[in-house]
Design a protein around this motif. Sequence first.
Motif, PDB file in Angstrom:
ATOM      1  N   SER A 272     -34.843 -22.748 -23.107  1.00  0.00           N
ATOM      2  CA  SER A 272     -35.564 -21.861 -23.790  1.00  0.00           C
ATOM      3  C   SER A 272     -34.875 -20.548 -24.329  1.00  0.00           C
ATOM      4  CB  SER A 272     -36.466 -21.160 -22.757  1.00  0.00           C
ATOM      5  OG  SER A 272     -35.906 -20.795 -21.380  1.00  0.00           O
TER       6      SER A 272
ATOM      7  N   LYS B  69     -38.626 -15.939 -27.307  1.00  0.00           N
ATOM      8  CA  LYS B  69     -39.620 -14.808 -27.300  1.00  0.00           C
ATOM      9  C   LYS B  69     -39.789 -14.542 -28.716  1.00  0.00           C
ATOM     10  CE  LYS B  69     -39.939 -13.683 -22.672  1.00  0.00           C
ATOM     11  NZ  LYS B  69     -39.108 -14.261 -21.640  1.00  0.00           N
TER      12      LYS B  69
ATOM     13  N   SER C 112     -44.953 -19.231 -21.690  1.00  0.00           N
ATOM     14  CA  SER C 112     -45.108 -19.433 -23.035  1.00  0.00           C
ATOM     15  C   SER C 112     -44.056 -20.375 -23.644  1.00  0.00           C
ATOM     16  CB  SER C 112     -44.836 -17.987 -23.552  1.00  0.00           C
ATOM     17  OG  SER C 112     -43.484 -17.427 -23.633  1.00  0.00           O
ATOM     18  N   ASN C 113     -42.692 -20.575 -23.134  1.00  0.00           N
ATOM     19  CA  ASN C 113     -41.889 -21.523 -23.685  1.00  0.00           C
ATOM     20  C   ASN C 113     -42.344 -22.951 -23.188  1.00  0.00           C
ATOM     21  OD1 ASN C 113     -39.607 -23.050 -21.845  1.00  0.00           O
ATOM     22  ND2 ASN C 113     -39.896 -21.125 -20.886  1.00  0.00           N
TER      23      ASN C 113
ATOM     24  N   GLY D  96     -42.888 -18.995 -16.525  1.00  0.00           N
ATOM     25  CA  GLY D  96     -42.841 -17.698 -15.908  1.00  0.00           C
ATOM     26  C   GLY D  96     -44.254 -17.386 -16.044  1.00  0.00           C
TER      27      GLY D  96
ATOM     28  N   SER E  46     -46.147 -13.107 -22.937  1.00  0.00           N
ATOM     29  CA  SER E  46     -46.405 -14.623 -22.387  1.00  0.00           C
ATOM     30  C   SER E  46     -47.921 -14.578 -22.034  1.00  0.00           C
ATOM     31  CB  SER E  46     -45.501 -14.555 -20.948  1.00  0.00           C
ATOM     32  OG  SER E  46     -45.467 -15.952 -20.809  1.00  0.00           O
TER      33      SER E  46
HETATM   34  C1  LIG Z   1     -39.063 -14.953 -20.600  1.00  0.00           C
HETATM   35  C2  LIG Z   1     -38.292 -16.330 -20.390  1.00  0.00           C
HETATM   36  C3  LIG Z   1     -38.609 -17.459 -19.864  1.00  0.00           C
HETATM   37  C4  LIG Z   1     -40.202 -17.222 -19.119  1.00  0.00           C
HETATM   38  O1  LIG Z   1     -41.159 -17.102 -19.878  1.00  0.00           O
HETATM   39  P1  LIG Z   1     -42.344 -18.018 -20.297  1.00  0.00           P
HETATM   40  O2  LIG Z   1     -43.586 -17.059 -21.020  1.00  0.00           O
HETATM   41  O3  LIG Z   1     -42.974 -18.702 -19.120  1.00  0.00           O
HETATM   42  O4  LIG Z   1     -41.664 -18.714 -21.273  1.00  0.00           O
HETATM   43  C5  LIG Z   1     -38.248 -18.385 -19.550  1.00  0.00           C
HETATM   44  N1  LIG Z   1     -36.945 -18.692 -20.431  1.00  0.00           N
HETATM   45  C6  LIG Z   1     -36.384 -17.470 -21.146  1.00  0.00           C
HETATM   46  C7  LIG Z   1     -34.921 -17.682 -21.666  1.00  0.00           C
HETATM   47  C8  LIG Z   1     -37.169 -16.422 -21.201  1.00  0.00           C
HETATM   48  O5  LIG Z   1     -36.628 -15.431 -21.888  1.00  0.00           O
END
Ligand SMILES: *Cc1c(COP(=O)(O)O)cnc(C)c1O
Length: 455
Positions: A414, A113, A268-269, A265, A230
């Motif tokens: 992530s 993030k 984004s990742n 989620g 995200s």
């Molecule tokens: C917030 C988070 C996600 C999920 O968010 P995305 O925006 O879909 O990436 C996944 N893994 C970690 C470690 C996060 O902090």
Amino acid sequence: MAKQVKYNLSEKDIPKDWYNIVADLKNPPPPVLHPGTGQPVGPDDLAPLFPMEIIMQEVSAERYIEIPKALRDVYRQWRPSPLHRARRLEQALDTPAKIYYKYEGVSPAGSHKPNTALAQAFYNKKEGVKRLTTETGAGQWGSSLALAGAFFGLEVEVFMVKISYNQKPYRRAFMETFGATCHASPSTLTEAGKAILKENPDSTGSLGMAISEAVERAVQRDDTKYALGSVLNHVLMHQTVIGQEAIKQMEMADDWPDYVVGSTGGGSNFAGIAFPFIGEKLRGGRKTDIVAVEPAACPTLTKGRYAYDFGDTAQMTPLVKMHTLGASFVPPGFHAGGLRYHGMGPLVSQLTEEGEVQPRAYHQTECFAAGVAFAKAEGIVPAPESNHAVKAAIDLALDCKRDGTKKTILFNLSGHGYFDMQSYADFMAGKLKDEDFNQDELAMALAGLPKVAAE
Ligand SMILES: *Cc1c(COP(=O)(O)O)cnc(C)c1O
């Protein structure tokens, strides 16, 4: 014992540009609509929420957008992030597959993030903004923005989903260490929060509610803007440093993934690791199968509808076309708080509709079991969110074992789970349950989707 192999790049390999997949899409993305009029929004409509450079990135169709040097200098603290070959995991699974993971847990906040938190703080600072408001679910986003606020001299106010606020006191302490303020959401600080509490005083909160509160606070003051962790195009684009580095690292390894896997989620990742690979394919280059992994208790891509919806509960955000479970949908409580969002990044949704992304959903206990197997082999305890990607990668590797095929799998780890050890303790004590979402509540939330003329 199998040696762990690392493909480290040097500082000069930090990408100079973000990759904007909009330039390579088969179809132009559907417009973002104004919540009041239902008409496409212009940059000025978004100005109360975001600085202009971020807005221009949000609507850009340029393939590459330069990463400012001041920001690359901050990225240097942990980027390029390492790519590892998970040889001990391969051995433990007795699979002919090769498994690689890109590790974003090396950032100061422990997840991917900060890649976007720092970028957003940078542009806000540049345009004279003094304060940022935001929401956080599990706390990773709030932590990352708090860190970015400390680096760039901005006040940060975080609305944290109440159930996490109560479960994760260390997360709050982490944010406060960086000087941020953290409130449990729903709160009595906003009209949105008060309305929710009036209806349900025991509400444990949701990301949709916390977004409403953060947006309300941002539009009230001229010196304050809002930051989202995200979903939006610019956020996904900031994460593409991950996949661009991974492409170079796969080349160093003299290999190329048959599968790229990420947890989703808001997307984004996943976008960060996958979009540069999808772009390569869309431009006629090397091919890769792309797998998005979501929780079965909040199955946005696999069970949601592709439709215009609000990003928040109080219906204050612009309308975006995405896979959604309905903005009023509150998923059951499970431990990957970062995956408990009713919507999905519009670009991830569109690419799924166009057949470029294969979504799958898993329950939490099988994901934790995968996370424990990964930790034993590789020595890193994954974030509960990341465990979804771990689970899918392990399943793909086991498919290879069954079929005797030697495929290459790359997944995005992530973040680490060192703030989430309570969830591991609960898992090991047999206390975690696999809850299903409520079918009637989903039907009701979907029935409540806004009617939009543009569809
Ligand atoms: C917030 C988070 C996600 C999920 O968010 P995305 O925006 O879909 O990436 C996944 N893994 C970690 C470690 C996060 O902090």
